[in-house]
Scaffold this active site. Structure first.
Site, PDB file in Angstrom:
ATOM      1  N   CYS A 165      -5.407  -3.194   2.339  1.00 59.05           N
ATOM      2  CA  CYS A 165      -5.128  -3.245   3.779  1.00 59.05           C
ATOM      3  C   CYS A 165      -6.377  -3.370   4.653  1.00 59.05           C
ATOM      4  O   CYS A 165      -6.936  -4.444   4.804  1.00 59.05           O
ATOM      5  CB  CYS A 165      -4.307  -2.024   4.180  1.00 59.05           C
ATOM      6  N   GLU A 170       0.833  -1.197   0.000  1.00 60.45           N
ATOM      7  CA  GLU A 170       0.000   0.000   0.000  1.00 60.45           C
ATOM      8  C   GLU A 170       0.876   1.258   0.000  1.00 60.45           C
ATOM      9  O   GLU A 170       1.841   1.364   0.771  1.00 60.45           O
ATOM     10  CB  GLU A 170      -0.880  -0.051   1.258  1.00 60.45           C
ATOM     11  N   LYS A 220      -9.061   2.412  -1.790  1.00 62.16           N
ATOM     12  CA  LYS A 220      -9.340   1.838  -0.478  1.00 62.16           C
ATOM     13  C   LYS A 220     -10.680   2.370   0.014  1.00 62.16           C
ATOM     14  O   LYS A 220     -10.967   3.563  -0.077  1.00 62.16           O
ATOM     15  CB  LYS A 220      -8.220   2.213   0.487  1.00 62.16           C
TER      16      LYS A 220
END
Length: 642
Positions: free
Chosen positions: A175, A46, A115
């Site tokens: 994540c 990430e 995300k």
């Protein structure tokens, strides 16, 4: 990539905080290195391009501009790289900043996945800098190094499908998305993704690595997918946090590879997307498929032969380790509990077993003893009957006697030679003709004796035949094929051997241990033909082939439905150095021929417990017509080359 295998890589490169130029150089170096190793799917952490720990520098125009320029250079550098690559970066759009994974291949940016779940607790304040992404895709502009501007999908609901391996469909999450109650990967998998990638920057604290591992492995199990997890490592700021580079690759609940923590590395693994697709076909609770709102992007990979991971020779047998003994105990308990219930239900206080001194009847005797113990029944309620005939050897006879006495069963000898000879006279069979009638008459006579004695006692005949014999049809129809409860019906021959060995090592009785060990050393045989100089003359594996090969074939036929070509390839890899390719090919042909022709025996099996992932019960795992045609399978087998 042939046969559904795809090599993947989770990559943690060296980086510097807020230095996208250096970071891009390191990403290109590692990307090229991984591609040279055959990695077709590559995942980087990430925000790896600018670095995750930039803090308020994310709001600086210079960092945003430079990161965007380095992304263009990075995408262009992939022109000659045969891989689909995911790199974490920042993406400014409509006055907002997004934490995204950029997906590119062969010099083209294919998609941008933002995300969704931004942490805002502890040391993480992502809401300070970033805006949560949306599931629905919109088109955004991307300008390459040549000044060409084209549109790419921006959103989480985008899947990448390989045009040379249709079963390879890749979805992405970032994540924290995995840690959320409803990770995007759930939707991806239900839409058709067989591989999920996750670029992460998960920091290290005591105990977190185990939880992180459980999330990755568990998600791969729930979604029946491959999961490639790449996370940040050395190079990120240690002002408040430390990152360990705990890269992981999992497949359907199995951790295939994991990086050693606190070092930057490339972690490789090989996924089998055909196997994953097969698992989903079998599992009716997976689905229904929901592709609404998804955008599908094609990408291309060269169709090459991927090197195989290490293949177990004995897929039915638990791997060696601390849990092996626990698994053996569990299997024996499942067998014993199945028999216990049947004895309770029928109110039987006696069990009758034909004891031959071979592996299968030995295991059945041991399991029956456990069942009697669980019912608090005296073991002398077990009647072990030895029925010597034309092929019985002194070795197996003595072992049968010793074992029966050692477990506390009643031993009875009922010779059947005269009965079989009388039957031969009735049907006009010459005793000197050692054909299938000669053999099967003995097996059926033994079954008749067992059934009638069980009737006398008000007892139950415990079957001894195993899963491998059922697969090959290596049983006399209405002979040893029949019983009142088959305790070994779910246990293949290779596993029978391990269970008997485990019992020998743990029984604590020297006489029983010695007998069990000698059973293990005795050639597998039905002992239906006269011995030669007192030794067994009829060896099963000389006739039908090595059981370790047949169990290997059986596992991949039943568990995953693989093609003969793929199973042959796996077998060659697993048994390299043990069997010549010609030998494997010979016996895989025999396996398919017998497996199809002998289904009629499996269609009327007695009850028996399933103990592992697969079984052949016509009431459960395997429902196959007895007259199914084997032509297309045998045609493929015949086309295989040594």
């Amino acid at each position: 990539m042939q046969n559904g295998f795809i090599k993947v890589a989770a990559v943690t490169p060296e980086i510097r905080v807020a230095d996208p130029v250096f970071n891009r150089e390191q990403i290109v170096e590692q990307m090229t290195k991984a591609a040279a190793k055959g990695a077709k799917i590559q995942v980087f952490p990430e925000l790896v391009l600018p670095s995750y720990t930039c803090g308020d520098l994310f709001l600086q125009d210079k960092l945003l501009t430079e990161t965007g320029e380095q992304l263009r250079i990075l995408v262009d550098a992939s022109r000659d790289v045969d891989a689909l690559v995911f790199v974490g970066t920042i993406w400014p759009e409509n006055g907002k900043l997004y934490n995204v994974m950029a997906a590119f291949s062969r010099g083209e940016l294919l998609g941008v996945i933002p995300k969704i779940h931004l942490p805002n607790y502890g040391e993480f304040y992502e809401h300070r800098h970033f805006t949560p992404g949306n599931r629905q895709c919109v088109d955004v502009e991307f300008a390459d190094l040549d000044g060409n501007v084209y549109l790419v999908p921006f959103g989480t609901d985008v899947l990448f499908q390989c045009d040379t391996l249709k079963a390879l469909v890749v979805g992405a999450e970032v994540c924290e998305d995995l840690w959320a109650p409803q990770p995007p990967s759930i939707h991806h998998a239900l839409a058709g993704a067989t591989v999920i990638i996750n670029g992460s920057a998960s920091n290290e604290v005591v105990g977190k690595s185990a939880y992180r591992r459980s999330l990755v492995v568990g998600q791969s199990a729930r979604l029946m997918c491959g999961y490639v997890y790449a996370t940040s490592g050395q190079g990120e700021s240690t002002t408040d946090l430390v990152f360990s580079g705990q890269n992981m690759i999992a497949e359907n609940g199995t951790l295939l590879a994991e990086a050693k923590r606190f070092r930057n590395s490339i972690t490789y693994g090989t996924l089998d997307v055909e196997k994953l697709a097969g698992e989903r076909r079998r599992n009716t609770s997976f689905g229904p498929m929901d592709q609404e709102g998804y955008e599908w992007i094609d990408f291309s990979l060269d169709l090459e032969e991927t090197s195989l991971p290490k293949i177990s020779k004995a897929p039915f047998v638990p791997a060696r380790g601390e849990e092996q003994a626990e698994r053996f105990e569990e299997i024996l308990s499942i067998q014993a509990m199945g028999l216990k219930k049947r004895l309770e239900h029928t109110r039987c206080r006696h069990a009758v077993i034909g004891i031959s001194g071979g592996l299968d009847s030995t295991l059945a005797l041991l399991v029956t003893a456990r069942a009697f113990d669980s019912l608090d029944l005296p073991r002398d309620g077990i009647l072990a009957i030895t029925m010597p005939c034309f092929g019985t050897t002194d070795r197996t006879y003595q072992n049968a006697c010793v074992m029966s006495k050692a477990v506390g069963a009643e031993l009875r000898e009922i010779p059947i030679r005269d009965s079989v000879r009388s039957h031969f006279q009735d049907i006009g069979q010459e005793e000197s003709v050692h054909d299938v009638t000669y053999e099967n008459a003995q097996a059926r006579e033994r079954t008749q004796v067992l059934m009638d004695v069980a009737n006398q006692l008000g007892g139950l005949v415990v079957g001894t035949g195993d899963l491998s014999e059922l697969a090959l049809g290596w049983a006399t129809y209405n002979g040893d094929h029949m019983s009142m409860y088959g305790v070994n019906a779910g246990v293949p021959k290779t596993l029978v051997r391990h269970l008997v060995r485990y019992s020998a090592e743990t029984c604590g009785d020297p006489a029983l241990r010695d007998a069990l060990m000698d059973v293990l050393d005795t050639p597998v045989s039905p002992e239906l033909l006269p011995p030669e100089e007192g030794q067994i003359s009829q060896k099963t594996e000389d006739l039908v082939g090595p059981y370790e090969l047949h169990d290997f074939f059986l596992y991949y036929v039943l568990r995953y439905g693989f093609s003969p070509e793929k199973i042959y390839r796996l077998a060659k890899a697993a048994f390299a150095g043990d069997y010549e390719d010609a030998v494997i090919l010979k016996w895989i042909k025999n396996f398919y021929r017998r497996f199809f022709s002998q289904q009629f025996k499996r269609s009327c099996l007695p009850d028996g417990p399933k103990v592992g992932a697969v079984g052949l019960s016509p009431r459960g795992d395997w429902r196959m017509p007895s007259d199914a045609c084997s032509r297309i399978w045998l045609d493929e087998v015949e086309s295989l080359q040594e």
